[in-house]
Motif scaffolding. Structure first.
Motif, short mmCIF file in Angstrom:
data_model
loop_
_atom_site.label_atom_id
_atom_site.label_comp_id
_atom_site.label_asym_id
_atom_site.label_seq_id
_atom_site.Cartn_x
_atom_site.Cartn_y
_atom_site.Cartn_z
N LYS A 1 0.81 -1.22 0.00
CA LYS A 1 0.00 0.00 0.00
C LYS A 1 0.84 1.27 0.00
O LYS A 1 0.29 2.37 0.06
N ILE A 2 2.17 1.14 -0.04
CA ILE A 2 3.00 2.35 -0.10
C ILE A 2 3.00 2.86 -1.53
O ILE A 2 2.80 2.10 -2.48
N PRO A 3 3.18 4.16 -1.74
CA PRO A 3 3.14 4.72 -3.10
C PRO A 3 4.12 4.04 -4.06
O PRO A 3 3.83 3.89 -5.25
N PHE A 4 5.27 3.64 -3.58
CA PHE A 4 6.27 2.96 -4.42
C PHE A 4 5.70 1.70 -5.04
O PHE A 4 5.96 1.39 -6.21
N GLY B 1 3.95 -1.28 -9.83
CA GLY B 1 3.15 -2.46 -10.10
C GLY B 1 3.46 -3.64 -9.21
O GLY B 1 3.20 -4.79 -9.57
N LEU B 2 4.04 -3.38 -8.03
CA LEU B 2 4.45 -4.46 -7.13
C LEU B 2 3.52 -4.64 -5.93
O LEU B 2 3.86 -5.31 -4.96
N SER B 3 2.34 -4.05 -5.99
CA SER B 3 1.45 -4.04 -4.82
C SER B 3 1.13 -5.44 -4.32
O SER B 3 1.28 -5.76 -3.13
N SER B 4 0.67 -6.31 -5.20
CA SER B 4 0.25 -7.65 -4.76
C SER B 4 1.43 -8.45 -4.24
O SER B 4 1.32 -9.18 -3.24
N ASN B 5 2.58 -8.32 -4.88
CA ASN B 5 3.77 -9.06 -4.45
C ASN B 5 4.24 -8.58 -3.08
O ASN B 5 4.55 -9.40 -2.20
N LEU B 6 4.27 -7.26 -2.88
CA LEU B 6 4.74 -6.72 -1.59
C LEU B 6 3.74 -6.98 -0.47
O LEU B 6 4.14 -7.17 0.68
N THR B 7 2.46 -7.01 -0.80
CA THR B 7 1.46 -7.38 0.23
C THR B 7 1.65 -8.83 0.66
O THR B 7 1.60 -9.14 1.86
#
Length: 359
Positions: free
Chosen positions: A197-200, A205-211
């Motif tokens: 959920k961070i702007p980066f 396009g890494l939201s799902s991976n980082l979550t």
């Protein structure tokens, strides 16, 4: 009448005993972590004390070596504890009497730096070793009345290309274990906010991976920390930053924010393109780091976690209340029986000890 007054005093003191005690008393504050906790180490290492506008992070718009627009959680919690840990890079030969902040922006969970790989900047586990190794070699112990804080792992996932949380969490667990085996008694450990959920994350396009990595990290970290519960001498204090940030992003107005999605600073801590006019309206100062308002909430959460560990057991409170009540009744009865024979004055001193988190 004197004994009646003393008896009434016992009852009064029993009900006046607090069910929740204020923040514990610590004599020093040691911090290990990354840019979320750094109060000037990278800034000093990149010549910020001489040339602040070209250092990492640039000052301004970043605040005095912090990766934020103002003070960070270490500053706020330190104020509440009456302690100001000094950045280790700027230390004099003598160790400060209020503690040391070893946290370095870009620090990996284990060794090295994920953002500045060629610089001799220690990872979180290395930072702990900087404090414990001299202690171990001297056959001494860490201060049991100090507070030690460990927070790291985000750089492994955001910049370090870690594909799972196993090694990262093991590094943090090893850091906690090294502190505990060296004599630390009071250790704060933070989990991670949802990095997806961070702007980066949204920009790359890494939201799902980082979550997914965040969830893996926090689950494994909780399991690792649970292993330390068998050590009755260790006061391990967990701070749930994940839930805190989720609450803020679900209801920003409640916490004083207007934008919990976009960063105030466009660019990064080295290349600034633009800066918003009202940073405190934002949850994120740049694409990775929160604003000072978010840091204050983290400090509040840490303080609440510390105080929760300082709450007396319910049975103890009830026992004290019962003792006060039975003592009062007994003294009144004895007073009635002895009234015909006269009274003998006696001074009774009662000392009530406050509950603190210490050895």
């Amino acid at each position: 009448m004197k004994k009646q007054a003393v008896a009434a005093g016992f009852v009064f003191l029993s009900f006046m005993l607090p069910l929740r005690v204020s923040a514990a008393s610590f004599d020093k504050f040691y911090v290990f972590g990354d840019s979320l906790s750094d109060t000037g180490n990278v800034f000093a290492a990149t010549n910020g004390l001489v040339a602040p506008t070209t250092a990492i992070p640039q000052n301004p718009p970043y605040f005095q070596g912090r990766f934020s627009n103002d003070r960070v959680w270490v500053d706020y919690l330190g104020d509440r504890l009456g302690l100001k840990p000094s950045p280790y890079i700027t230390l004099n030969p003598t160790i400060p009497n209020q503690g040391i902040n070893f946290a370095v922006g870009g620090a990996s969970s284990g060794q090295g730096n994920a953002v500045v790989p060629n610089a001799p900047l220690p990872g979180v586990l290395e930072q702990v070793a900087l404090l414990t190794q001299p202690i171990i070699q001297a056959n001494q112990k860490l201060d049991p009345n100090a507070l030690y804080a460990v927070w790291g792992g985000a750089n492994d996932y955001v910049f370090g290309q870690a594909t799972n949380a196993k090694q990262t969490v093991q590094n943090l667990s090893n850091a906690v274990g090294l502190l505990a085996s060296s004599g630390a008694k009071n250790i704060l450990v933070f989990n991670l906010p949802d990095l997806g959920k961070i702007p980066f994350a949204s920009a790359t396009g890494l939201s799902s991976n980082l979550t997914a990595l965040t969830n893996d990290h926090n689950t494994r970290l909780a399991e690792e920390l649970d292993k330390f519960t068998k050590n009755s001498d260790l006061n391990l204090i967990s701070v749930d930053v994940f839930s805190l940030f989720n609450q803020v992003q679900a209801n920003p107005g409640k916490f004083g924010f207007k934008d919990v999605t976009n960063p105030c600073v466009v660019g990064n801590f080295q290349t600034i393109i633009s800066v918003c006019s009202q940073p405190n309206d934002y949850l994120f100062f740049d694409s990775v780091h929160p604003t000072t308002g978010a840091h204050k909430l983290v400090a509040d959460a840490a303080l609440a976690a510390i105080e929760a560990k300082s709450v007396p057991e319910p049975a103890i409170n009830l026992g004290i209340l019962a003792l006060g009540a039975f003592g009062a009744v007994g003294m009144l009865k004895r007073h009635q029986k002895r009234s015909a024979f006269g009274s003998v004055g006696r001074v009774v001193d009662a000392q009530l000890s406050h509950t603190t988190v210490e050895n």
